[in-house]
Write a protein that holds these residues in place. Structure first.
Motif, short mmCIF file in Angstrom:
data_model
loop_
_atom_site.label_atom_id
_atom_site.label_comp_id
_atom_site.label_asym_id
_atom_site.label_seq_id
_atom_site.Cartn_x
_atom_site.Cartn_y
_atom_site.Cartn_z
N GLU A 333 0.80 -1.14 -0.13
CA GLU A 333 -0.21 -0.07 -0.09
C GLU A 333 0.95 1.39 -0.02
O GLU A 333 0.48 2.38 -0.57
N ASP A 334 1.97 1.17 0.70
CA ASP A 334 2.87 2.30 0.87
C ASP A 334 3.56 2.56 -0.69
O ASP A 334 3.57 3.69 -1.12
N PHE A 335 3.83 1.36 -1.33
CA PHE A 335 4.30 1.60 -2.74
C PHE A 335 3.40 2.29 -3.53
O PHE A 335 3.82 3.01 -4.38
N PHE A 336 2.30 1.64 -3.31
CA PHE A 336 1.13 2.30 -4.31
C PHE A 336 0.97 3.87 -4.14
O PHE A 336 0.93 4.60 -5.33
N HIS A 337 0.97 4.30 -2.98
CA HIS A 337 0.94 5.75 -2.85
C HIS A 337 2.12 6.38 -3.20
O HIS A 337 2.04 7.72 -3.59
N ARG A 338 3.22 5.74 -2.95
CA ARG A 338 4.34 6.66 -3.23
C ARG A 338 4.73 6.63 -5.07
O ARG A 338 4.94 7.60 -5.51
N PHE A 339 4.77 5.43 -5.67
CA PHE A 339 4.84 5.09 -7.10
C PHE A 339 3.70 4.79 -7.83
O PHE A 339 4.00 5.03 -9.17
N GLY A 340 2.52 4.77 -7.37
CA GLY A 340 1.47 4.36 -8.26
C GLY A 340 1.45 3.00 -8.45
O GLY A 340 2.18 2.06 -8.24
N THR A 341 0.18 2.38 -8.92
CA THR A 341 -0.17 1.14 -9.42
C THR A 341 0.20 0.68 -10.65
O THR A 341 0.12 -0.48 -11.24
N HIS A 342 0.37 1.88 -11.62
CA HIS A 342 0.29 1.58 -13.06
C HIS A 342 1.29 2.52 -13.91
O HIS A 342 1.48 3.55 -13.31
N ALA A 343 1.90 1.99 -14.91
CA ALA A 343 2.82 2.84 -15.72
C ALA A 343 1.98 3.30 -16.94
O ALA A 343 1.18 2.39 -17.44
N ASN A 344 2.18 4.27 -17.55
CA ASN A 344 1.52 4.82 -18.81
C ASN A 344 2.36 4.73 -19.71
O ASN A 344 3.54 5.13 -19.86
N GLN A 345 2.15 3.67 -20.59
CA GLN A 345 2.89 3.01 -21.79
C GLN A 345 2.92 4.00 -23.12
O GLN A 345 3.47 3.80 -23.88
N GLY A 346 2.04 5.02 -22.95
CA GLY A 346 2.29 5.93 -24.06
C GLY A 346 1.04 5.84 -25.00
O GLY A 346 -0.01 5.28 -24.64
N PRO A 347 1.01 6.39 -26.16
CA PRO A 347 2.39 7.17 -26.75
C PRO A 347 2.50 8.61 -25.97
O PRO A 347 1.37 9.08 -25.50
N LEU A 348 3.41 9.12 -25.91
CA LEU A 348 4.01 10.16 -25.17
C LEU A 348 4.11 11.52 -26.11
O LEU A 348 4.81 11.34 -27.18
N HIS A 349 3.31 12.38 -25.68
CA HIS A 349 3.40 13.62 -26.51
C HIS A 349 4.02 15.00 -25.58
O HIS A 349 3.60 14.89 -24.54
N LEU A 350 4.89 15.65 -26.43
CA LEU A 350 5.78 16.62 -25.73
C LEU A 350 5.27 17.88 -26.72
O LEU A 350 5.18 17.76 -27.91
N GLY A 351 5.18 18.89 -25.89
CA GLY A 351 5.18 20.31 -26.73
C GLY A 351 4.75 21.54 -25.66
O GLY A 351 5.41 21.63 -24.63
N GLY A 352 3.67 21.96 -26.13
CA GLY A 352 3.27 23.23 -25.03
C GLY A 352 1.71 23.60 -25.16
O GLY A 352 1.04 23.14 -26.43
N ILE A 353 1.00 24.18 -24.42
CA ILE A 353 -0.31 24.45 -24.38
C ILE A 353 -0.46 25.92 -24.04
O ILE A 353 0.14 26.43 -23.17
N TYR A 354 -1.30 26.71 -24.90
CA TYR A 354 -1.27 28.17 -24.61
C TYR A 354 -2.76 28.33 -24.29
O TYR A 354 -3.70 27.87 -24.98
N TRP A 355 -3.22 28.78 -23.04
CA TRP A 355 -4.53 28.76 -22.34
C TRP A 355 -4.99 30.26 -22.30
O TRP A 355 -4.53 31.08 -22.05
N TRP A 356 -6.13 30.26 -23.06
CA TRP A 356 -7.10 31.74 -22.78
C TRP A 356 -8.26 31.47 -21.94
O TRP A 356 -8.94 30.55 -22.33
#
Length: 555
Positions: A333-356
């Motif tokens: 339970e301590d591990f779940f709270h510290r590191f999570g239970t799942h990893a996200n396999q992607g796909p991973l997108h990088l860039g930026g967001i401009y908010w109005w």
């Protein structure tokens, strides 16, 4: 269709493309006469540029034709280099394109100045054509170009300022390597785990680093161009949850969770029907510089996470004492709270967001439809000002008390509504010092150090599957540890969980590995005995062996 087909778009002669591919094969030590036909026959690869588009299953096809283990490693290196070169070439081509657009914009601006000095007006055809050239060179959508009532001189002065900002930003270019980006972008968000539970806060809370960066990690893209999204909220809480979800999960996962795709809705549990007054938020977001990661499929734990799991593995030893299982449950339970239970396999997108964002307050519920329409008009004017550097153009009866791209501006609406509208701009990624949208976009393209994680995909992999697929040899009791973690997760969250492919798969995988080890020592002198062993082995495992990834057999 093979991933590599129809990908050689560069205007290079066929012979030159072929020589590039041969050089890459030689660089990693692969025989050209042997591997060039294999690449063409099995994957349709005839040029070096096509290598960047190969997927994991394409790589497995090539590995099946390798005669030596070093050839497998050489093939992996070949694809890694192709993807790495692809990104560096892409960034360089973007720099060239930006400089080209800059020159085109400067020429159009000079021609507009000449037309102004001749006394020409904006409604004339010659002026409209030059404005269109300038708008396209700067990448400004037609609907956000200065309206006809703006004087030509004012348009020219504002565009001149925008060009100066872009030129200053592009002169400072600093880039990180592909493997450094996941550690840098959004504070290493892509490497953090996700605690998949039946409420939204478990998904968006910050976790410690669960994953390490794969050795073969590389970027290719962009897969998508800029896009715009508009959202409406009628409460501060709904807006806050959406914004935090976007920052932690990205567009894909936020859309899934908002629609109840994970068993709950991001807006569930909130009741606003008792309020006599409403709050209306209109929020538009613009995405830029969208890159897609490659090589994220080989998930591995970070050193810290792996060490914590090894400590739990030690508790499975009978010598750990009678309380070892209750202690293991607490540590899980301590591990779940510290590191999570799942990893996200992607796909991973990088860039930026401009908010109005436009927030309207101080109106009655029956006025909501009218306020929505008014807020949309004000927000549209605000976005136009962000693109072109003009002050916000608001409806009649509204007074602006202050306006800046980083701070809020408050307006009083029409007297019959008695509504105040607050306008703000925020940035996710991009240069923080940018004072305009054009400058922000240029800075985002100029340096990947300004990139953030804007989408993490939807493929969640539980930690117990990662243990058995990538770290089996790191533990004394990998199967038992995986099952204990799965059971702890089920008890803690009342959610069903299972180990991928079950115990039959794990047992068969072990049998296959032992059988292949035995095959190495078979002697040609006794083919009948070998055939008998093969026949005895095949029936229980045949249906499973066909769906086991080759990379697992080679692990």
């Amino acid at each position: 269709m093979n991933a590599a087909k129809s990908t050689c778009d560069e205007p290079l002669p066929g012979g030159e493309r072929r020589r590039d591919l041969q050089e890459m094969l030689r660089e990693v030590g692969l025989d050209v006469e042997s591997w060039l036909p294999k690449l063409q026959e099995h994957l349709g690869v005839t040029c070096a540029q096509a290598l960047q588009h190969l997927q994991e299953n394409d790589l497995q096809k090539l590995k099946s034709h390798a005669q030596h283990s070093w050839e497998i490693r050489a093939l992996e290196k070949l694809l890694t280099q192709a993807r790495s070169h692809s990104l560096s070439e892409l960034q360089e081509s973007q720099k060239v394109m930006m400089n080209k657009k800059q020159n085109q914009a400067e020429q159009a601006l000079q021609q507009l100045k000449s037309l102004l000095s001749e006394g020409r007006q904006r409604q004339e055809e010659a002026v409209r054509m030059k404005e269109a050239e300038l708008r396209q060179a700067l990448g400004i959508p037609e609907e956000y170009w200065p309206p006809p009532q703006k004087p030509l001189r004012e348009v020219i002065e504002n565009m001149q300022r925008q060009l100066g900002l872009v030129q200053g930003t592009l002169s400072h270019r600093q880039n990180l390597s592909d493997r450094e980006l996941p550690r840098w972008a959004s504070g290493g968000l892509a490497l953090q785990g996700i605690f998949k539970v039946n409420h939204q806060w478990g998904l968006i809370e910050k976790r410690e680093q669960l994953l390490s960066v794969p050795e073969d990690f590389s970027l290719s893209g962009p897969q998508q161009g800029p896009r715009m999204e508009t959202k409406e909220f009628t409460s501060s809480q709904a807006e806050s949850i959406f914004t935090q979800s976007m920052e932690k999960l990205g567009f894909s996962a936020t859309t899934l969770a908002k629609g109840g795709g994970w068993g709950f809705s991001l807006e569930a549990g909130t009741d606003y029907s008792k309020h006599s007054e409403c709050k209306e938020t209109q929020q538009s977001t613009g995405l830029q510089c969208n890159y897609l990661s490659q090589g994220w499929s080989q998930l591995q734990f970070s050193k810290t996470a792996l060490q914590k799991l090894k400590c739990m593995d030690d508790l499975l030893d009978p010598s750990a004492g009678p309380d070892r299982f209750s202690s293991l449950r607490r540590r899980s339970e301590d591990f779940f709270h510290r590191f999570g239970t799942h990893a996200n396999q992607g796909p991973l997108h990088l860039g930026g967001i401009y908010w109005w964002k436009a927030v309207s307050e101080g109106f009655q519920r029956e006025q909501l439809a009218e306020v929505k329409e008014q807020s949309a008009e004000i927000l549209d004017s605000y976005i136009r000002g962000s693109y072109c550097g003009f002050p916000v153009n608001v409806a009649a009866g509204m007074n602006i008390s202050g306006s800046h791209s980083k701070t809020a501006s408050q307006m009083d609406s029409c007297p019959n509504l008695q509504t105040k509208v607050q306008l703000t701009v925020a940035q996710t990624g991009g240069p923080p010092e940018a004072g305009s949208l054009v400058e922000w976009k240029a800075g985002l393209l100029a340096s990947n150090q300004t990139w953030c994680v804007i989408d993490r995909g939807l493929q969640l992999v539980p930690i117990w599957d990662i243990i058995l697929s990538r770290h089996e040899t790191d533990f004394k009791n990998p199967h038992q540890l995986a099952d204990c973690l799965r059971e702890s997760y089920t008890v803690l969250n009342s959610l069903s969980a299972h180990i991928q492919d079950g115990e039959e798969f794990l047992s068969t995988k072990k049998d296959i590995r032992l059988f292949l080890q035995d095959v190495k020592y078979w002697e040609i002198s006794d083919p009948e005995e070998q055939l008998r062993k093969l026949i005895n082995f095949m029936p229980p495992a045949m249906k499973l062996i066909l769906r086991i990834p080759m990379s697992w057999l080679n692990a």
